[in-house]
Design a protein around this motif. Structure first.
Motif, short mmCIF file in Angstrom:
data_model
loop_
_atom_site.label_atom_id
_atom_site.label_comp_id
_atom_site.label_asym_id
_atom_site.label_seq_id
_atom_site.Cartn_x
_atom_site.Cartn_y
_atom_site.Cartn_z
N PRO A 17 57.25 33.97 -9.20
CA PRO A 17 56.56 34.49 -10.38
C PRO A 17 56.65 36.01 -10.52
CG PRO A 17 55.26 32.78 -9.37
CD PRO A 17 56.43 33.02 -8.45
N SER A 18 56.60 36.74 -9.41
CA SER A 18 56.59 38.19 -9.50
C SER A 18 57.92 38.75 -9.97
CB SER A 18 56.25 38.81 -8.13
OG SER A 18 57.24 38.47 -7.17
N SER A 19 58.99 37.93 -9.89
CA SER A 19 60.30 38.43 -10.25
C SER A 19 60.62 38.24 -11.73
CB SER A 19 61.38 37.70 -9.43
OG SER A 19 61.45 36.34 -9.81
N ASN A 20 59.85 37.37 -12.41
CA ASN A 20 60.17 37.16 -13.82
C ASN A 20 58.93 37.19 -14.69
OD1 ASN A 20 58.99 34.82 -13.06
ND2 ASN A 20 60.72 33.49 -13.55
N ASN A 21 57.89 37.88 -14.25
CA ASN A 21 56.67 37.98 -15.04
C ASN A 21 56.22 39.43 -15.14
OD1 ASN A 21 55.56 35.20 -15.82
ND2 ASN A 21 56.21 34.92 -13.70
N SER A 22 57.16 40.34 -15.31
CA SER A 22 56.79 41.74 -15.48
C SER A 22 56.30 41.96 -16.89
CB SER A 22 58.01 42.63 -15.21
OG SER A 22 59.06 42.29 -16.08
N TYR A 23 55.35 42.86 -17.07
CA TYR A 23 54.74 43.09 -18.35
C TYR A 23 54.89 44.55 -18.74
CZ TYR A 23 52.46 38.60 -17.79
OH TYR A 23 52.21 37.28 -17.62
N LYS A 24 55.64 44.80 -19.80
CA LYS A 24 55.74 46.17 -20.28
C LYS A 24 54.44 46.58 -20.96
CE LYS A 24 60.75 46.33 -20.64
NZ LYS A 24 61.92 46.53 -21.54
N ALA A 93 56.33 26.73 -13.88
CA ALA A 93 55.57 27.36 -12.80
C ALA A 93 54.14 27.66 -13.25
CB ALA A 93 56.26 28.64 -12.35
N ALA A 94 53.98 28.06 -14.52
CA ALA A 94 52.64 28.34 -15.04
C ALA A 94 51.83 27.05 -15.16
CB ALA A 94 52.75 29.03 -16.40
N LEU A 95 52.48 25.96 -15.58
CA LEU A 95 51.78 24.68 -15.68
C LEU A 95 51.32 24.20 -14.31
CD1 LEU A 95 53.98 22.75 -18.30
CD2 LEU A 95 51.93 24.15 -18.70
N GLN A 148 53.96 33.90 -17.31
CA GLN A 148 53.00 32.99 -16.70
C GLN A 148 51.62 33.10 -17.34
OE1 GLN A 148 52.72 32.22 -12.33
NE2 GLN A 148 50.72 33.17 -12.52
N GLY A 149 51.11 34.31 -17.48
CA GLY A 149 49.77 34.49 -18.03
C GLY A 149 49.65 34.05 -19.47
N ILE A 150 50.69 34.26 -20.26
CA ILE A 150 50.64 33.84 -21.66
C ILE A 150 50.67 32.32 -21.76
CG2 ILE A 150 51.89 33.86 -23.86
CD1 ILE A 150 52.68 36.73 -23.26
N VAL A 151 51.48 31.68 -20.92
CA VAL A 151 51.50 30.21 -20.90
C VAL A 151 50.10 29.69 -20.55
CG1 VAL A 151 52.48 28.16 -19.82
CG2 VAL A 151 53.94 30.12 -20.28
N THR A 256 38.74 21.51 -5.25
CA THR A 256 38.28 22.74 -4.62
C THR A 256 38.92 23.90 -5.36
OG1 THR A 256 38.12 21.70 -2.46
CG2 THR A 256 38.24 24.11 -2.51
N ILE A 257 38.10 24.79 -5.88
CA ILE A 257 38.63 25.92 -6.64
C ILE A 257 39.36 26.86 -5.70
CG2 ILE A 257 38.05 27.91 -8.06
CD1 ILE A 257 35.70 26.33 -9.13
N GLN A 258 40.63 27.12 -6.04
CA GLN A 258 41.47 27.95 -5.19
C GLN A 258 42.14 29.02 -6.05
OE1 GLN A 258 44.22 25.34 -3.13
NE2 GLN A 258 42.79 23.67 -3.42
N SER A 259 42.88 29.87 -5.38
CA SER A 259 43.69 30.86 -6.07
C SER A 259 44.77 30.14 -6.85
CB SER A 259 44.33 31.81 -5.07
OG SER A 259 45.37 32.55 -5.69
N THR A 260 45.14 30.66 -8.04
CA THR A 260 46.21 30.06 -8.82
C THR A 260 47.56 30.35 -8.19
OG1 THR A 260 46.38 32.04 -10.18
CG2 THR A 260 44.93 30.28 -10.96
N ALA A 261 47.61 31.19 -7.18
CA ALA A 261 48.89 31.57 -6.59
C ALA A 261 49.29 30.68 -5.43
CB ALA A 261 48.83 33.02 -6.12
#
Length: 294
Positions: A17-24, A93-95, A148-151, A256-261
């Motif tokens: 995710p960090s490689s294709n979710n950069s935000y200008k 990946a976002a789903l 990811q975040g927009i999805v 169990t609520i966890q990190s989305t990552a």
């Protein structure tokens, strides 16, 4: 599982995710606002496509939740053939972040599914609110909206969730500076009689507008009462409260609520298995795709 459809899984070579979710832009809400600025689609609240058959919130009280079968809520999906493999991986990946922390399960759309979501690259980033009859679309313009975040943001709309700043209790937590709002965009801040599911107002929610949303003069349109200088609405992934609300609305009590990552346990490891079969279906099943994508 067979009667609900093939579950979406992860490809071994899925891009991190960090490689294709950069935000200008500074946050995903700014990206959504800019992407929809020149859209000819009639939208309300910035990125919600109005329904001709039901009002907005509280639509979940009137039958717009997705159906639950035993432990899980199965949501069939289909994807436009015009998305590249990289873009498709990003959306999937976002789903999968919903799989890891809620009882929502996205599955491949089959012929027997009457209600489903079609992802397609329309003119902007937008979704309808809650489950619609006979299918619905989520527009993710390429490449700007394929993040990811927009999805997550648009899928939360489809699951029945509105923006944070229109909550029924928002006046206790924020102040809307209408004098700074672009003329004609005031409706984006109209308060709704929401069901807040016993959760607190969350400035870190992925559904929270930034403090300068729809500003006509560069001055804040939303100010936090706890701290007028606080910056917010910059989240790039769902917050714990976002996840908690999904679990409460759909009664995912076993989750169990966890990190989305990250996931955990055997189920999480299963979700990390190959997505290759789904990709092949996407590439080969052209007839179904063309009939279900606007």
């Amino acid at each position: 599982m067979a009667k609900h459809g093939q579950p979406i899984r992860r490809e071994e070579h899925l891009l991190h995710p960090s490689s294709n979710n950069s935000y200008k832009p500074s946050d995903i809400n700014e990206t959504i606002e800019k992407s929809n600025a020149n859209s000819k689609t009639a939208l309300v609240y910035g990125d919600i496509l109005p329904s001709s058959t039901r009002n907005a919130v509280p639509c979940t009280a009137r039958g717009c939740k997705w159906q639950k079968y035993s432990r899980y809520v199965y949501v069939p999906v289909t994807f436009s053939r015009t998305y590249s493999r990289r873009e498709l991986n990003t959306i999937i990946a976002a789903l999968l972040t919903f799989h890891r922390s809620t009882c929502i399960r996205f599955v491949w759309k089959r012929w027997w599914h009457r209600n489903y979501i079609s992802f397609y690259p329309g003119a902007g980033c937008f979704s309808q609110l809650g489950r619609q009859t006979r299918g619905q679309s989520i527009s993710l313009a390429r490449p700007g909206c394929v993040k990811q975040g927009i999805v997550q943001h648009e899928v939360l709309h489809a699951l029945g969730f509105h923006h944070e700043q229109v909550r029924s209790d928002r006046d206790k937590h924020i102040t809307i500076r209408f004098e700074n709002v672009i003329r004609g965009r005031e409706h984006n801040f109209r308060k709704i009689g929401t069901n807040n599911l016993g959760t607190p107002y969350d400035l870190k929610s992925i559904m929270q507008y930034s403090k300068y949303a729809f500003s006509k003069n560069g001055k804040p349109t939303i100010v936090a009462k706890s701290n007028p200088h606080l910056n917010f609405g910059t989240s790039k992934v769902m917050s714990k409260n976002d996840i908690n609300r999904v679990n409460r609305l759909y009664k995912c009590f076993m989750m169990t609520i966890q990190s989305t990552a990250a996931g955990s346990g055997a189920e999480a490891r299963q979700l990390e298995m190959s997505l290759s079969a789904l990709i092949r279906v996407t590439e080969q099943n052209t007839g179904e795709q063309s009939s279900s994508v606007p």
